[in-house]
Design an enzyme around this catalytic site. Structure first.
Site, PDB file in Angstrom:
ATOM      1  N   HIS A   1       0.743  -1.203   0.067  1.00 28.85           N
ATOM      2  CA  HIS A   1       0.102  -0.078   0.001  1.00 28.85           C
ATOM      3  C   HIS A   1       0.823   1.401   0.188  1.00 28.85           C
ATOM      4  CE1 HIS A   1      -3.509  -2.427   0.170  1.00 28.85           C
ATOM      5  NE2 HIS A   1      -3.694  -2.439   1.440  1.00 28.85           N
TER       6      HIS A   1
ATOM      7  N   HIS B   1      -9.898   1.726  -0.290  1.00 28.18           N
ATOM      8  CA  HIS B   1      -9.763   0.585   0.665  1.00 28.18           C
ATOM      9  C   HIS B   1     -11.182   0.636   1.584  1.00 28.18           C
ATOM     10  CE1 HIS B   1      -8.094  -2.538   3.087  1.00 28.18           C
ATOM     11  NE2 HIS B   1      -7.076  -2.758   2.384  1.00 28.18           N
TER      12      HIS B   1
ATOM     13  N   GLU C   1     -11.541  -4.000  -3.651  1.00 26.52           N
ATOM     14  CA  GLU C   1     -10.587  -2.922  -3.999  1.00 26.52           C
ATOM     15  C   GLU C   1     -10.224  -3.088  -5.575  1.00 26.52           C
ATOM     16  OE1 GLU C   1      -7.372  -3.182  -1.084  1.00 26.52           O
ATOM     17  OE2 GLU C   1      -8.580  -4.705  -0.505  1.00 26.52           O
TER      18      GLU C   1
END
Length: 349
Positions: free
Chosen positions: A105, A175, A312
């Site tokens: 991420h 997210h 996602e």
């Protein structure tokens, strides 16, 4: 025009604000920290609005929980194996912030932990921007990102745009953790999920794709028909056992680049149905397998494992290291432009 309200102050003195978007009976809250979706109220079958997003009431909870709750994620959403990737003959090293080996991420301070700039704020529309300088978290190029949230009576659309002055890799997503029975209602195992995907990307024990593109046929990964989330989640299938549940990338049918339906979820309790559409080649379905221990949620809700699920929209995880995966390379001067949409309706009992 949407007027902001204060949501907290960062350690460096930066003010974080909360904006509320409205469209018909829908209402959406967004905070500038992480560009995070903080709430989303949707009418149920009884017409009573239900907040279908997990979130927190304080900035401190968002800063410390580490779950990217509702946040915009980048430069590279999901994982990059070995925390390195090759591009134009150069190997770039990134933070190994996932199991001490892989990159997750966007790194130590990804886009989910930055305060975004508000470019435009309307009654039903909010545009946020972020600048990521060359070398930040190890990525090449000066990257400029713009994300627009648009709320309509049909649902929420997220429009992503990015440009860079050097070739780089780019994979942006949101997210959000959804619970269509209400953010405070408990585990999502009785809610149904349908993924319009014939294939998925199996992973190693650390959730890095092996490079294989496998059929879902004959496995618990076959979610092409509406299936309760909990129906197969505890089966002794290696992919589920090593991830603690669903946490994989599916390959939606249809042509990437076109906004197409990729998933649908329904709560039998509220009757809320959510259809997801995307232009991107993949979608990570994650069942919140490790939410236990995060701070209490909105109104003190005691969030635990599998209290929410994520869809996602993305390029495949570890795409820079797999030539057979769709390319996530953003060339200098080109525009990354992708869209995700979440459409809501109500089913009768």
């Amino acid at each position: 025009m949407s007027s902001p309200t204060p949501f907290g102050i960062m350690p460096d003195g930066t003010t974080v604000e909360r904006y509320t978007l409205t469209a018909g009976a829908l209402r959406c809250g967004v905070i500038t920290f992480g560009g995070s979706l903080q709430s989303l109220h949707v009418p149920s079958r009884t017409k009573t609005p239900v907040d279908v997003l997990l979130g927190f009431d304080t900035l401190e909870a968002y800063r410390t929980h580490g779950k990217s709750m509702g946040a915009l994620v980048g430069r590279y959403a999901n994982r990059i194996g070995g925390a390195t990737f090759p591009l134009n003959g150069v190997t770039y090293s990134l933070a190994a912030n996932n199991n001490g080996v892989n990159h997750l991420h966007g790194g130590l301070v990804g886009f989910n932990q930055r305060v975004w700039t508000v470019e435009e704020a309307g009654e039903d529309r909010l545009t946020l921007s972020l600048f990521s300088p060359d070398g930040e978290e190890g990525y090449p190029g000066n990257l400029t990102v713009r994300v627009t949230y648009t709320l309509t009576e049909q649902g929420l659309t997220i429009d992503y745009q990015a440009e860079c002055d050097r070739d780089t890799v780019c994979n942006l997503t949101n997210h959000a953790y959804f619970n269509l029975s209400g953010h405070d209602s408990g585990p999502v195992l009785d809610q149904t999920i349908q993924l319009l995907a014939d294939r998925y990307t199996p992973t190693d024990p650390l959730s890095i794709p092996t490079g294989e593109i496998a059929p879902v046929e004959g496995t618990p990964m076959d979610l092409r028909s509406p299936t309760p989330i909990g129906a197969h989640i505890k089966e002794a299938f290696p992919q589920l056992l090593q991830a603690g549940g669903y946490d994989h990338n599916w390959i939606p049918n249809g042509k990437p680049g076109a906004l197409r339906p990729i998933a649908r979820a329904v709560s039998p309790v509220t009757g809320i149905s959510m259809e997801v559409l995307s232009t991107l080649p993949g979608v990570q379905f994650y069942t919140g397998n490790y939410l236990k221990g995060c701070p209490a949620g909105k109104d003190g809700a005691p969030y635990g494992d599998r209290w929410g699920f994520c869809l996602e929209t993305q390029f495949y995880p570890d795409s820079p290291n797999h030539e057979n995966f769709p390319s996530c390379v953003l060339r200098a001067g080109e525009v990354f432009h992708h869209t995700a949409a979440f459409h809501f309706s109500q089913e009768s009992s």
